[in-house]
Structures are given as structure tokens and as C-alpha cells.
Scaffold this motif. Structure first.
Motif, mmCIF file in Angstrom:
data_model
loop_
_atom_site.group_PDB
_atom_site.id
_atom_site.type_symbol
_atom_site.label_atom_id
_atom_site.label_comp_id
_atom_site.label_asym_id
_atom_site.label_seq_id
_atom_site.Cartn_x
_atom_site.Cartn_y
_atom_site.Cartn_z
ATOM 1 N N GLY A 35 15.142 8.550 7.143
ATOM 2 C CA GLY A 35 15.342 7.859 5.884
ATOM 3 C C GLY A 35 14.369 8.288 4.811
ATOM 4 N N TRP A 36 14.709 7.924 3.600
ATOM 5 C CA TRP A 36 13.830 8.093 2.448
ATOM 6 C C TRP A 36 13.591 6.724 1.815
ATOM 7 C CZ3 TRP A 36 11.357 12.501 1.076
ATOM 8 C CH2 TRP A 36 11.829 13.714 1.587
ATOM 9 N N PHE A 37 12.346 6.475 1.507
ATOM 10 C CA PHE A 37 11.951 5.275 0.788
ATOM 11 C C PHE A 37 11.147 5.719 -0.434
ATOM 12 C CE2 PHE A 37 12.792 1.662 3.706
ATOM 13 C CZ PHE A 37 13.245 2.375 4.793
ATOM 14 N N ARG A 38 10.926 4.798 -1.357
ATOM 15 C CA ARG A 38 10.098 5.127 -2.516
ATOM 16 C C ARG A 38 9.285 3.900 -2.932
ATOM 17 N NH1 ARG A 38 14.865 5.825 -7.113
ATOM 18 N NH2 ARG A 38 15.423 3.616 -7.314
ATOM 19 N N GLU A 44 6.860 -2.912 -4.468
ATOM 20 C CA GLU A 44 6.942 -2.717 -3.025
ATOM 21 C C GLU A 44 7.749 -1.460 -2.704
ATOM 22 O OE1 GLU A 44 6.699 -7.379 -1.512
ATOM 23 O OE2 GLU A 44 8.525 -6.198 -1.194
ATOM 24 N N ARG A 45 7.497 -0.940 -1.518
ATOM 25 C CA ARG A 45 8.266 0.203 -1.053
ATOM 26 C C ARG A 45 9.714 -0.230 -0.868
ATOM 27 N NH1 ARG A 45 5.495 4.111 3.323
ATOM 28 N NH2 ARG A 45 3.831 3.655 1.823
ATOM 29 N N ALA A 91 8.519 7.499 -8.773
ATOM 30 C CA ALA A 91 7.888 6.834 -7.628
ATOM 31 C C ALA A 91 7.312 7.890 -6.691
ATOM 32 C CB ALA A 91 8.905 5.993 -6.869
ATOM 33 N N VAL A 92 6.560 7.424 -5.724
ATOM 34 C CA VAL A 92 6.201 8.268 -4.584
ATOM 35 C C VAL A 92 7.315 8.110 -3.558
ATOM 36 C CG1 VAL A 92 4.546 8.731 -2.745
ATOM 37 C CG2 VAL A 92 3.742 8.024 -5.009
ATOM 38 N N TYR A 93 7.850 9.225 -3.115
ATOM 39 C CA TYR A 93 8.960 9.215 -2.163
ATOM 40 C C TYR A 93 8.434 9.548 -0.767
ATOM 41 C CZ TYR A 93 12.448 8.703 -5.784
ATOM 42 O OH TYR A 93 13.215 8.205 -6.823
ATOM 43 N N TYR A 107 12.855 -1.380 6.584
ATOM 44 C CA TYR A 107 11.542 -0.744 6.706
ATOM 45 C C TYR A 107 11.004 -0.836 8.132
ATOM 46 C CZ TYR A 107 6.549 -0.039 5.689
ATOM 47 O OH TYR A 107 5.261 0.419 5.681
ATOM 48 N N GLY A 108 11.239 -1.936 8.780
ATOM 49 C CA GLY A 108 10.676 -2.177 10.107
ATOM 50 C C GLY A 108 11.282 -1.361 11.224
ATOM 51 N N THR A 109 12.369 -0.670 10.951
ATOM 52 C CA THR A 109 13.011 0.148 11.988
ATOM 53 C C THR A 109 12.523 1.591 11.948
ATOM 54 O OG1 THR A 109 14.903 0.655 10.582
ATOM 55 C CG2 THR A 109 15.076 -1.291 11.991
ATOM 56 N N TYR A 110 11.572 1.874 11.101
ATOM 57 C CA TYR A 110 11.007 3.226 11.009
ATOM 58 C C TYR A 110 9.586 3.219 11.558
ATOM 59 C CZ TYR A 110 15.037 4.391 8.190
ATOM 60 O OH TYR A 110 16.320 4.605 7.772
#
Length: 123
Positions: A35-38, A44-45, A91-93, A107-110
Motif C-alpha cells: 500500500g501507499w499512505f501519505r 494524520e497519515r 505530503a510525504v508518501y 493502517y493497522g494491517t501494515y
């Protein structure tokens, strides 16, 4: 040692494009979702996109139709093609590897994360 290393960030004008890459080392994640988050300053992320082991994809509503996530199993690399960029995409990716096989926005599954790459979109 497992590592995820992002690259491809930078400064781009609104309406432009960037392609982020995330290279994995130390183990293969071919059976895991990626996945990708930012994370923007002061926020928040947040989830951006995810791809399952079978290449099914899932996107945040804010990027749907503009961003495309893909993966190259042989190269152990995940990509995020970002088109029609907006200043609010600044953002920071972060790239992440999940312990699930299915795409996930949670988020918690990564359990593995890269250090992040800065994307700045000017208006």
C-alpha cells in the motif's frame, strides 16, 4: 533485514505527474498486499492506495481516477503513478507491506514501512 525504499518524489506543478517507486529487499512480498499512505504537515497519515497479491486494487476516494497503483513481482517493486496532481496532494508518501493478502486501507494491517518520499505540488 527487511527494507522498503521509496523514490520518485519531488516538486511538480499542479496538473503534472509523478511516479513513485517502492523497492523491497530482505524478503519477498509476492503473497502480501502492498500500500501507499501519505502524511501532510499537521495531519494524520492517510490511506492512498493498495494492491493485493493478485493485483486487485483499492483507492481512496480523493485519488480515484488520478492515481494508479501497480506492482512488479519479479522486481519486488510497487509503483504509484500520480496524474493530475493537486496542491492538496502535497505530503510525504510512504510505502507499506501488509500481513494480509487482500488490499487494505487500514493502517493497522501494515507491518513494514518505508522512510517516505516528499511530494510537493505547487499551484
Amino acid at each position: 533485514q527487511v527494507q522498503l525504499v521509496e523514490s520518485g518524489g519531488g516538486l511538480v506543478q499542479a496538473g503534472g505527474s509523478l511516479r513513485l517507486s517502492c523497492a523491497a529487499s530482505g524478503r519477498t512480498f509476492s503473497n502480501n498486499a502492498m500500500g501507499w499512505f501519505r502524511q501532510a504537515p499537521g495531519k494524520e497519515r492517510e490511506f492512498v492506495a493498495s494492491i493485493s497479491w493478485s493485483h486487485s486494487t483499492y483507492y481512496a476516494d480523493s485519488v480515484k481516477g488520478r492515481f494508479t497503483i501497480s506492482r512488479d513481482i519479479a522486481k519486488k517493486t510497487v509503483y504509484l503513478q500520480m496524474n493530475s496532481l493537486k496542491p492538496e496532494d502535497t505530503a510525504v508518501y510512504y510505502c507499506a507491506a501488509s500481513w494480509l493478502a487482500s488490499a487494505s486501507s487500514s493502517y493497522g494491517t501494515y507491518n513494514y514501512w518505508g522512510q517516505g518520499t516528499q511530494v510537493t505540488v505547487s499551484s
